[in-house]
Write an enzyme that holds these catalytic residues in place. Structure first.
Site, mmCIF file in Angstrom:
data_model
loop_
_atom_site.group_PDB
_atom_site.id
_atom_site.type_symbol
_atom_site.label_atom_id
_atom_site.label_comp_id
_atom_site.label_asym_id
_atom_site.label_seq_id
_atom_site.Cartn_x
_atom_site.Cartn_y
_atom_site.Cartn_z
ATOM 1 N N SER A 89 0.805 -1.230 0.000
ATOM 2 C CA SER A 89 0.000 0.000 0.000
ATOM 3 C C SER A 89 0.835 1.275 0.000
ATOM 4 C CB SER A 89 -0.922 0.014 1.212
ATOM 5 O OG SER A 89 -0.162 -0.044 2.393
ATOM 6 N N THR A 191 -1.727 3.507 3.778
ATOM 7 C CA THR A 191 -0.883 4.675 4.047
ATOM 8 C C THR A 191 -0.091 4.620 5.332
ATOM 9 O OG1 THR A 191 -2.640 5.943 3.035
ATOM 10 C CG2 THR A 191 -1.078 7.180 4.372
ATOM 11 N N THR A 209 1.690 7.078 0.405
ATOM 12 C CA THR A 209 0.803 5.958 0.056
ATOM 13 C C THR A 209 0.817 5.672 -1.441
ATOM 14 O OG1 THR A 209 -1.487 5.163 0.343
ATOM 15 C CG2 THR A 209 -1.234 7.408 -0.405
ATOM 16 N N ARG A 219 -6.612 9.113 -10.116
ATOM 17 C CA ARG A 219 -7.192 9.437 -8.804
ATOM 18 C C ARG A 219 -6.096 9.813 -7.796
ATOM 19 N NH1 ARG A 219 -6.711 7.415 -3.270
ATOM 20 N NH2 ARG A 219 -8.674 7.740 -2.234
ATOM 21 N N THR A 242 -5.585 8.046 7.639
ATOM 22 C CA THR A 242 -5.511 6.890 6.760
ATOM 23 C C THR A 242 -6.942 6.426 6.498
ATOM 24 O OG1 THR A 242 -4.632 4.644 6.500
ATOM 25 C CG2 THR A 242 -5.243 5.304 8.719
ATOM 26 N N GLY A 243 -7.118 5.714 5.406
ATOM 27 C CA GLY A 243 -8.457 5.247 5.096
ATOM 28 C C GLY A 243 -8.961 5.872 3.809
#
Ligand code: ASP
Length: 331
Positions: A89, A191, A209, A219, A242-243
């Site tokens: 990631s 991340t 990330t 994106r 993060t997320g």
């Protein structure tokens, strides 16, 4: 556990408080007041998101424990994760976008509000160091895509194929159904965001990330966006996220966490309030994992996420350990 209704109520109260106090936000007396009763400052200290934070913290600690700066520490720390091919990631080995390209986002911020950022950067193993060069060697904050890559080459960064055999294989399997279904948690962690307070009491942060796996080509998430994925205010504290980046951007997540700390909240409460705002703004929380971590000038830390499973690594003179963040809903 609190009901959603209570969360929304609390969130609304929090907003009123923020508006009422925001006129005072630039007032140094207020900021000094926040910290004048501090008992003991924990420093140096580093916190970073997810289990990969443990190894990253070790690298950052080497710098901090030798009187190094928070800025050098966070850069060195997250570079470890970026260069780990087994981490799918971040950086090398990151899962690609829908079309098979590994595109990287990163930003860095120091105690003087200097910041640098790169987004949609390809073929460079350590985007955080490119972000630092943007911060230090240009008049700009953010470079993206080909321009960021050209700048990196000019600065001597090497072209590296970031798509490992394993990540390519995962992408090929994914392509059979091509269903974009982001799900982030400790087994599928994302991340790395890192915050540090150095011996001199200065704060810095870094965030890097490869973004959401199988995202649309082009994106960009929250991680390279100063104020969303990361924010540092040396008078108050620092936060990172993060997320699902889209949800973080919608509330300017990390900047909000820092503002809430400025208004007197603990790092934990500030992270929780930011998560509450995200909850309030989304009709469905399906797959909407977001986590924040925060560190204030006293070296106090906190973290909070929408779903259980989010954790962060904390390194002080006494330990380097994982801490489970509190959460809104059990996964
Ligand atoms: N926040 C990052 C993004 O949306 C990824 C993550 O933390 O999972 O790109």
């Amino acid at each position: 556990m609190k009901t959603r209704r209570n969360f929304i109520k609390l969130s609304a109260l929090g907003s009123v408080g923020l508006v009422a106090n925001s006129a005072l936000a630039g007032n140094n007396d207020l900021n000094n007041d926040l910290y004048k009763n501090q008992k003991k400052i924990t420093k140096p200290i580093i916190i970073s998101t997810w289990n990969h934070g443990m190894a990253a913290n070790e690298a950052a600690w080497k710098i901090l424990s030798n009187n190094g700066t928070a800025l050098d520490a966070v850069e060195a720390g997250v570079r470890v994760t970026e260069s780990d091919p087994n981490n799918t990631s971040v950086g090398l080995g990151g899962l690609p976008d829908r079309d098979g390209f590994v595109t990287l986002d990163a930003c860095i911020m120091d105690q003087h509000n200097n910041c640098g950022s790169v987004a949609f950067l390809q073929d460079i193993e350590n985007p955080i160091s490119v972000a630092r060069k943007v911060m230090e060697d240009t008049n700009h904050v953010m470079l993206v895509g080909e321009g960021a890559q050209q700048f990196a080459f000019e600065k001597g960064f090497k072209k590296t194929n970031l798509l490992t055999k394993e990540s390519k294989k995962d992408w090929e399997i994914w392509k059979q159904k091509s269903k974009y279904q982001p799900f982030i948690n400790s087994e599928n962690h994302d991340t790395i965001g890192m915050l540090a307070l150095d011996e001199k009491g200065n704060l810095s942060g870094a965030c890097t990330t490869s973004g959401m796996a199988y995202k649309l080509h082009g994106r960009v998430g929250d991680s390279p966006i100063v104020g969303a994925g990361l924010f540092v205010d040396n008078e108050i504290g620092a936060a990172c996220a993060t997320g699902v980046g889209e949800a973080v951007i919608r509330i300017s997540g990390s900047a909000i966490v820092v503002e809430l700390m400025r208004n007197g909240m603990s790092p934990n409460d500030a992270c929780k309030e930011a998560v509450n705002r995200i909850i309030k703004k989304h009709k469905s929380l399906k797959n909407l994992q977001v986590g924040f971590i925060a560190l204030n000038k006293n070296g106090e830390t906190g973290g909070y996420s929408v779903y259980s499973g989010f954790n962060y690594a904390s390194h002080t003179h006494d330990y380097n350990k994982m801490i489970d963040a509190k959460f809104y809903r059990k996964e």
